[in-house]
Design a protein around this motif. Structure first.
Motif, short mmCIF file in Angstrom:
data_model
loop_
_atom_site.label_atom_id
_atom_site.label_comp_id
_atom_site.label_asym_id
_atom_site.label_seq_id
_atom_site.Cartn_x
_atom_site.Cartn_y
_atom_site.Cartn_z
N THR A 213 0.82 -1.21 0.00
CA THR A 213 0.00 0.00 0.00
C THR A 213 0.85 1.26 0.00
OG1 THR A 213 -1.65 -1.19 1.30
CG2 THR A 213 -1.86 1.20 1.19
N PRO A 214 0.69 2.15 -0.98
CA PRO A 214 1.35 3.45 -0.88
C PRO A 214 0.66 4.29 0.19
CG PRO A 214 -0.08 3.39 -2.82
CD PRO A 214 -0.11 2.01 -2.21
N THR A 215 1.44 4.89 1.07
CA THR A 215 0.85 5.60 2.21
C THR A 215 1.12 7.10 2.20
OG1 THR A 215 2.79 5.03 3.55
CG2 THR A 215 0.85 3.57 3.70
N THR A 216 2.26 7.53 1.68
CA THR A 216 2.52 8.96 1.55
C THR A 216 3.24 9.21 0.23
OG1 THR A 216 4.69 8.97 2.64
CG2 THR A 216 2.74 9.25 4.05
N ILE A 217 3.06 10.43 -0.30
CA ILE A 217 3.76 10.83 -1.52
C ILE A 217 4.11 12.30 -1.41
CG2 ILE A 217 1.58 11.29 -2.71
CD1 ILE A 217 2.97 10.37 -5.31
N GLU A 218 5.31 12.64 -1.88
CA GLU A 218 5.72 14.04 -1.90
C GLU A 218 6.68 14.24 -3.06
OE1 GLU A 218 9.35 13.64 1.37
OE2 GLU A 218 7.68 15.01 1.74
N GLY A 219 6.64 15.41 -3.66
CA GLY A 219 7.52 15.68 -4.77
C GLY A 219 7.40 17.11 -5.24
N ILE A 226 9.10 21.89 -13.20
CA ILE A 226 9.03 20.44 -13.39
C ILE A 226 9.69 19.77 -12.19
CG2 ILE A 226 9.82 18.52 -14.83
CD1 ILE A 226 7.67 20.27 -16.10
N PRO A 227 9.00 18.85 -11.51
CA PRO A 227 9.58 18.23 -10.31
C PRO A 227 10.68 17.24 -10.67
CG PRO A 227 7.46 17.24 -10.80
CD PRO A 227 7.63 18.38 -11.77
N ALA A 228 11.84 17.46 -10.07
CA ALA A 228 12.98 16.59 -10.34
C ALA A 228 13.05 15.40 -9.39
CB ALA A 228 14.28 17.39 -10.24
N ASP A 229 12.20 15.36 -8.43
CA ASP A 229 12.22 14.22 -7.51
C ASP A 229 10.82 13.97 -6.96
OD1 ASP A 229 11.89 15.79 -4.88
OD2 ASP A 229 13.69 16.70 -5.73
N CYS A 230 10.60 12.74 -6.58
CA CYS A 230 9.32 12.33 -6.00
C CYS A 230 9.58 11.12 -5.13
CB CYS A 230 8.33 11.98 -7.11
SG CYS A 230 6.69 11.56 -6.50
N ARG A 231 8.94 11.08 -3.98
CA ARG A 231 9.13 9.97 -3.03
C ARG A 231 7.77 9.40 -2.62
NH1 ARG A 231 12.26 13.91 -2.69
NH2 ARG A 231 10.77 15.09 -1.45
N ILE A 232 7.69 8.09 -2.65
CA ILE A 232 6.47 7.39 -2.28
C ILE A 232 6.83 6.37 -1.20
CG2 ILE A 232 4.56 5.94 -3.07
CD1 ILE A 232 5.25 6.97 -5.92
#
Length: 370
Positions: A213-219, A226-232
């Motif tokens: 289950t994905p629980t948090t996302i930020e980017g 344009i977002p150069a990074d994203c974390r899930i």
């Protein structure tokens, strides 16, 4: 149960002791003093585990370990005793000082002599990182782990892993999106991988399917960039025989295959000083399971419960540290009832008759197994 030890009296003294987070010294001292008062010398190791052993069986004799924890979640909730209802309320009453009272009663009442060894191992830090249990090296043949199970015998539990998927691209002005690499677009492929990860995996016979289950996302850092990074962050509830390492490797491989080549992708398990709590399962026909289940059914006859059902435990547990030796989770109290959460809640409680029944069931089981 021991003629000189009353598990309910012990519990009434234990619940008022604040043992939230790392504040377990007073509770540990109370436990050591209680054992000493009943002629048992306990040791406290470098990880803060309280360990006491009885018996002197040879190498072929069984070594049975009784384990639970003395730490509780915050905030501390004061003792409230309702004798008319037969209920003890307060933090730790069911998680897990109630189970501790039952295991301690059975331990004090049992003398295996030369028929085997019986160890009481009480850990700190179960509610956070399990540093106590991770440091235990007991080489037991069977383990009874005290947790609130409603007098059922839990012979299996899912594990819990946590990790972070990191996507890396190239920042650019949102007016010229083709000049960068947008990591948020790659989330579409990531979510597809997560949804399909267990599609070809058979559910466990008692635990059911694993979940991812994905629980948090930020980017991203600006609304016009344009977002150069994203974390899930993902939560994994696993079933045997998956390990943390095999899960990490399998997910990382599938993510790399699915995410576009111009997006960097990494999956790392959350750093922690102790092993993750993995899934475990003890055969339902193992002598430990069958003996304790029969004893729990008999002991619960006067409580109004139908205890002794063999089923999985619904939370992650330190019992996984003791497997593959036959291991069960057992104790008085409930994680939740018809009104809602009990363990970890402000209304935490345990029924005194359940505490006595659990003590009687464990004592009977030890008598049959030694």
């Amino acid at each position: 149960m021991s003629a000189t030890f009353d598990p309910v009296d012990f519990l009434v003294e234990a619940v008022p002791i604040d043992s939230t987070d790392e504040a377990v010294d007073e509770m540990r001292e109370f436990l050591v003093e209680t054992l000493a008062a009943h002629g048992v010398e306990a040791t406290v190791d470098g990880a803060g585990n309280t360990v006491a052993t009885k018996g002197s069986g040879d190498a072929d004799a069984p070594h049975i370990v009784l384990n639970t924890h003395i730490d509780t979640v915050p905030p501390h909730v004061p003792l409230e005793r309702d004798d008319a209802a037969g209920v003890i309320r307060g933090r730790g009453s069911c998680d897990a000082k109630g189970p501790l009272a039952a295991l301690l009663s059975a331990f004090l009442a049992t003398d295996p002599g030369d028929a085997g060894r019986l160890t009481l191992a009480i850990t700190p830090d179960e509610e956070v990182l399990s540093t106590g249990a991770a440091a235990l090296d007991l080489d037991g043949d069977m383990y009874i782990v005290g947790e609130p199970t409603g007098l059922d015998v839990c012979n299996a539990a899912k594990g819990r892993f946590q990790g972070t998927i990191t996507l890396s691209g190239v920042a650019a002005h949102a007016a010229e999106p083709e000049s960068g690499v947008n990591t948020i677009f790659a989330v579409e492929q990531v979510l597809s991988v997560l949804r399909a990860f267990d599609a070809d995996r058979e559910p466990h016979s008692s635990l059911g399917p694993a979940t991812l289950t994905p629980t948090t996302i930020e980017g991203g850092s600006a609304t016009n960039q344009i977002p150069a990074d994203c974390r899930i962050v993902v939560d994994r509830r696993t079933i045997p025989p998956e390990t943390a390492e095999s899960f990490r490797d399998a997910l990382a491989t599938q993510l790399r295959a699915a995410v576009p080549d111009d997006v960097g992708v990494d999956f790392s398990l959350t750093d922690r000083p102790t092993p993750f709590l993995e899934a475990f399962a003890t055969d339902a026909d193992d002598p430990l399971v069958e003996t304790l289940a029969a004893a729990a059914r008999e002991a619960s006859e006067t409580t109004g419960r139908t205890g002794g059902t063999v089923r999985p435990f619904t939370a992650a547990t330190e019992a996984s540290y003791f497997a593959p030796a036959p291991t069960v989770v057992f104790g008085p109290g409930d994680l939740a009832d018809d009104e809602g959460a009990v363990a970890h809640a402000e209304r935490e409680y345990v029924k005194t008759e359940d505490v006595r029944a659990a003590a009687a069931a464990v004592e009977s089981t030890l008598g049959d197994l030694f």
